[in-house]
Enzyme design. Sequence first.
Site, PDB file in Angstrom:
ATOM      1  CG  HIS A  18       8.903   5.815  16.757  1.00 36.37           C
ATOM      2  ND1 HIS A  18      10.435   5.880  16.371  1.00 36.37           N
ATOM      3  CD2 HIS A  18       8.398   4.710  15.540  1.00 36.37           C
ATOM      4  CE1 HIS A  18      10.180   5.947  15.058  1.00 36.37           C
ATOM      5  NE2 HIS A  18       9.414   4.999  14.187  1.00 36.37           N
ATOM      6  CB  CYS A  67       2.203  -0.089   6.163  1.00 37.37           C
ATOM      7  SG  CYS A  67       3.896   0.892   6.062  1.00 37.37           S
TER       8      CYS A  67
HETATM    9  C1  PEP Z   1       6.309   4.790   7.868  1.00 32.93           C
HETATM   10  O1  PEP Z   1       7.633   5.392   8.441  1.00 32.93           O
HETATM   11  O2  PEP Z   1       5.846   5.319   7.550  1.00 32.93           O
HETATM   12  C2  PEP Z   1       6.633   2.991   8.478  1.00 32.93           C
HETATM   13  C3  PEP Z   1       5.667   2.807   8.648  1.00 32.93           C
HETATM   14  O3  PEP Z   1       7.858   2.909   9.698  1.00 32.93           O
HETATM   15  P1  PEP Z   1       7.716   3.821  10.578  1.00 32.93           P
HETATM   16  O4  PEP Z   1       6.741   4.850  11.179  1.00 32.93           O
HETATM   17  O5  PEP Z   1       7.108   2.338  11.851  1.00 32.93           O
HETATM   18  O6  PEP Z   1       8.622   3.913  10.731  1.00 32.93           O
END
Ligand code: PEP
Length: 758
Positions: free
Chosen positions: A367, A681
């Site tokens: 993250h 995404c």
């Molecule tokens: C994912 O898991 O691909 C996503 C877009 O969510 P995050 O990266 O916020 O967990």
Amino acid sequence: MRGSLGGPRLLLRKLREVMAEPISPQERLDKIVEQIATNVVAEVCSVYVLRDDNVLELTATVGLKAEAVHQTSLKVGEGLVGLIASEARCLNLPNAQSHPAFAYKPETGEEIFNAFLGVPILRAGRMLGVLVVQNKSHRTYQEDEVEILQTTAMIIAEMIAAGGLEPLLKPGSALDVKRPMKLDGVGLGEGVGLGHVVLHEPRIVVSALIADDVPREAGRLEAAIEKLRISVDDLLSRSELDQVGEHRDVLEAYRMFAYDRGWVRKMEEAVKNGLTAEAAVEKVQSDTRARMLRQTDPYLRERLHDFDALANRLIRELMGRPHGPVSGELPRDAVIVARNMGAAELFDYDRDRIKGLVLEEGAPTSHISIVARSMNIPVVGQIAGVVSLVELGDSIIVDGELGTVHLRPALDVEAAFAEKVRFRARKQAQYRRLKSRPSITRDGHHVQILLNSGLFLDLPHLEESGASGIGLFRTELQFMVATSFPRIGEQEALYRRVLESAGGKPVTFRSLDIGGDKVLPYAQSFEEEENPAMGWRAIRIGLDRPGLLRIQVRALLKAAAGRELRLMFPMVADVSEYERAQALVEREKNFLKRLGYELPETIKLGVMIEVPSLLFELDELFAKVHFASVGSNDLFQFAFASDRGNTRLSGRYDPMSLPFLRMLKLIQDKAAEHHVPLTLCGELSGRPVEAMVLAALGYRSLSMSSSSVGPVKSMLLELDVGKLRARLLPRLEPGRPAEDLRAMVRAFAEEQGVPIQP
Ligand code: PEP
Ligand code: MG
């Protein structure tokens, strides 16, 4: 033949006088070696300083021939002195000449000396030189003499780090501490940044090394250790701490170390020898750091890191800053260097002043990387030991494209990078010219490009990049930057501003995805979990504590009054979870309706596909949802059982491989069959090669960070999707020989002239 009792203190007192004298650095160093030789009763005392060409230069001596000074040199690894430098450990030999590493240097006249004691000159774990004493007799130096030498080495280390010795070295050479370095890591955030080092956890500079009053220092050390122990015990006894878990393990390790007799004894010894309490902690810490750099076992490295962290706490305690470093003014071109960092901590910095981020850890889908990318900060991760290699204010270049870092770059390197920055700016300008061109492939397929966002500050990117909407608005980012839980009114105001500034372009909100590594600083009541990524997170919290989700849904419904509201739920593992979330939205809608609020014109609900179980329920799912979005970051980590934040695993498995491509194809085929709009995404969307493959699999909507929009669009404009599909799909059929699919796709791009550079 031993140094007299009280010798170390006497020596330190003498050294302090020498440090205060108005003399040249060479004279100072000469006096220092004289004092040491007298104190340890050695016939020789010499200092070797590490130069930028990896050579140790004899810089001062008493006892060896004077003409050898600045003439004699040894490569790191050569001779006993070189061995000490390469291994960062001390050598204590009664008969040096019989040691296999002994290298004879005739110009020094050292053949008559037998006993040899050498210690590394270290600063923050970094090798700066070697300090040696020698005697004619075959003696073994006592432990207290080793201690004296290590203590004085610390003082010489400060002299070297301050740069005062540089003019003494052979003309044309420089000190190793100032040496330019190129470090290779992994690019985690696009872009190139030039600036100056700021340590995320500032190293505290201990300036008072020599004590006036030894008993007082011993008392200070004792009191600080006691306070440290109490604070660690206190942390451990907090009731909210679970009985197991990583956090607890770390604290247990802290406690063990805080009571470690060996550690405490070493520090007490250093104080007895005349160092201040904080200098004593630093001396022992420096030794631990040197061991840390040599240690290859990851578990032991980790434990040494714990020791290091504990020593930092102790120094802060002693310097009256127990609650963390006071951060000074951030330079205008700060490059943050850290071992690792929580995503929320990045928000503590003034974005406008950050030119880059360098981490010892970090992975592309962790993250911190995602948040840094959303803020358009160049990031390079996985550079082992970088924190010990830098000094505050060092000039530094971060190349997020190549995954390299240049430390203290030479002027020509700096100029080349300044040119690279200008080139990128020109390229960005080119991308901006593509802004209003629809993203239609050469064979006429429209692939929608959307933006991943989550903070108000990335919203201007929507307009600048020409993306056709927001495909993923990570609502938790607002919660992570706040100091307390955002109230319903604040949430509503943010969501309304987002919709307004999107100016009619679609925005897909995602309900709170907290838990895992997305920790809310104020929500300490969440239990520590052994396996947080697969723990109580995202929609699971939303359904179990419906109060939270209800408030968020209500804020969204009110903010989207009269418009379309698109909302999706993260980490859904089966259809029933979606149904429960859908029912909650329905209830909130009716509630607001009863109270007479204006409602959204349409409400579209969807799920993120990121838990593999959902792949076996796609027909049922697609019969119910309005849309879906593949969260490939999580889907990949769960599909391959490969933690997305684990540095050691990043790059081990390739998403562009048979299993994952089959998975992605299955989802797309099913969505098309059910006429459900599908977006992807995760981070895959933003990488041109991966985006190319997604288009070939049939994906017509990709959501990415703003810096990826230009590169992905210019790729799409040159792509013949049909051709690539025809080449790719047969390779996903069963029974085909194993093949490197990524290489195949790259070769296709080359052959077809499709630009795939990020
Ligand atoms: C994912 O898991 O691909 C996503 C877009 O969510 P995050 O990266 O916020 O967990
Ligand atoms: Mg996810």
